[in-house]
Design an enzyme around this catalytic site. Structure first.
Site, mmCIF file in Angstrom:
data_model
loop_
_atom_site.group_PDB
_atom_site.id
_atom_site.type_symbol
_atom_site.label_atom_id
_atom_site.label_comp_id
_atom_site.label_asym_id
_atom_site.label_seq_id
_atom_site.Cartn_x
_atom_site.Cartn_y
_atom_site.Cartn_z
ATOM 1 C CG ASP A 117 -2.022 0.995 1.154
ATOM 2 O OD1 ASP A 117 -2.280 1.509 0.054
ATOM 3 O OD2 ASP A 117 -2.640 1.280 2.196
ATOM 4 C CG ASN A 137 -7.321 -2.448 -6.282
ATOM 5 O OD1 ASN A 137 -6.384 -3.186 -5.954
ATOM 6 N ND2 ASN A 137 -7.751 -1.465 -5.489
HETATM 7 C C1 FPP Z 1 -2.026 0.149 -3.326
HETATM 8 O O1 FPP Z 1 -1.474 1.445 -3.294
HETATM 9 C C2 FPP Z 1 -1.395 -0.594 -4.379
HETATM 10 C C3 FPP Z 1 -2.031 -1.158 -5.425
HETATM 11 C C4 FPP Z 1 -3.493 -1.119 -5.605
HETATM 12 C C5 FPP Z 1 -1.278 -1.827 -6.476
HETATM 13 C C6 FPP Z 1 -0.106 -2.642 -6.029
HETATM 14 C C7 FPP Z 1 0.720 -2.895 -7.189
HETATM 15 C C8 FPP Z 1 2.040 -2.840 -7.230
HETATM 16 C C9 FPP Z 1 2.916 -2.681 -6.050
HETATM 17 C C10 FPP Z 1 2.658 -2.960 -8.543
HETATM 18 C C11 FPP Z 1 3.529 -4.111 -8.664
HETATM 19 C C12 FPP Z 1 2.839 -5.372 -8.670
HETATM 20 C C13 FPP Z 1 3.084 -6.297 -9.577
HETATM 21 C C14 FPP Z 1 2.580 -7.648 -9.358
HETATM 22 C C15 FPP Z 1 3.876 -6.005 -10.761
HETATM 23 P P1 FPP Z 1 -2.427 2.687 -3.573
HETATM 24 O O2 FPP Z 1 -2.378 2.968 -5.023
HETATM 25 O O3 FPP Z 1 -3.785 2.395 -3.017
HETATM 26 O O4 FPP Z 1 -1.707 3.799 -2.765
HETATM 27 P P2 FPP Z 1 -2.406 5.001 -2.005
HETATM 28 O O5 FPP Z 1 -3.183 4.420 -0.864
HETATM 29 O O6 FPP Z 1 -1.247 5.823 -1.559
HETATM 30 O O7 FPP Z 1 -3.269 5.696 -3.018
#
Ligand code: FPP
Length: 248
Positions: free
Chosen positions: A28, A76
């Protein structure tokens, strides 16, 4: 966090007898990481993918058997379409690029979640990566994609009901071990340590069944900044916990 960070001092403090066999991570904070740098959110995901590479390396180095990461939840899909498209593309690229490293390190890829709704290009890369790494036996990398814990449990129930209807399963034989066998993590150890960076203190529908006795470790560090030292610090904190599994 630099890729070349030193962590020998933390390695020395590890108790090799009390390593978590299975670490699960909610990756996250990618969006916030990017926003703080005036970058598009997608750049945070790109940096998050690098962080995943480092986490896999350090888990492999210390002898963790299973690493599970939450990459994309069933919720998501509701993000802006360009972010969803970027994540899918990143996922496909990651799989393509990492096959060699996974094979060099004897890491087997496994997917938690329903893959049928993923774009065809991602499904193709997935099939290739799954078969290319299927023989590896040092560590499992579970990537949870289009995953939801409740949905996983509902699917398990449906499959059990179907097995009962076919006469392959007797209702008397449905116990915890039987349920385990119908989950995406069938045959794997339960997560010992569940890490959530980026400051939120919730499970967000991740591994609801499997995390029953997991030790939780929360950190304010955003996932793209979460380095090998941070992961080792979490493992050291885990090693100080007393796990009682409901006993005294
Ligand atoms: C949550 O952070 C993260 C995600 C929804 C995506 C996770 C994906 C990756 C780490 C990319 C790499 C993965 C692979 C398998 C290549 P957020 O976007 O919700 O962050 P925020 O809470 O700060 O908005």
């Amino acid at each position: 966090m630099s890729r070349n960070e030193e962590y020998g001092d933390l390695l020395q403090q590890l108790d090799a007898e009390r390593l978590p066999q299975h670490i699960a991570i909610i990756m996250d904070g990618n969006g916030r990481w990017a926003t703080r740098r005036n970058l598009p959110r997608t750049m945070g995901h790109k940096a998050g993918a690098e962080s995943l590479r480092r986490a896999t390396e350090i888990c492999r180095e210390i002898g963790v058997k299973v690493l599970t990461v939450y990459a994309f939840s069933t919720e998501n899909w509701q993000r802006p379409q360009d972010e969803v498209d970027f994540l899918m593309k990143l996922f496909a690229e990651y799989l393509r690029r990492e096959i060699k490293t996974m094979n060099d390190n004897q890491v087997r890829l496994h997917i938690l979640g329903e893959t049928a709704p993923l774009p065809p290009a991602v499904q193709r890369e997935l099939a290739a990566a799954l078969s290319a790494t299927a023989h590896n036996d040092r560590m499992i990398l579970n990537i949870a994609v289009n995953y939801g814990g409740r949905r996983e449990i509902a699917f398990a129930m449906r499959q059990m009901a179907e097995a009962v209807a076919r006469g392959d399963l007797s209702p008397q034989d449905i116990d915890e071990a039987a349920v385990d066998g119908f989950l995406f993590t069938a045959g794997q150890p339960q997560p010992d340590l569940l890490i959530r960076p980026a400051g939120e203190l919730r499970l967000s529908n991740f591994l609801l069944w499997q995390a029953a006795y997991s030790e939780f470790y929360f950190s304010d560090i955003l996932w793209p900044d979460f380095g090998k030292r941070d992961l080792l610090t979490a493992v050291l904190a885990y090693q100080k916990r007393q796990r009682r599994f409901g006993k005294i």
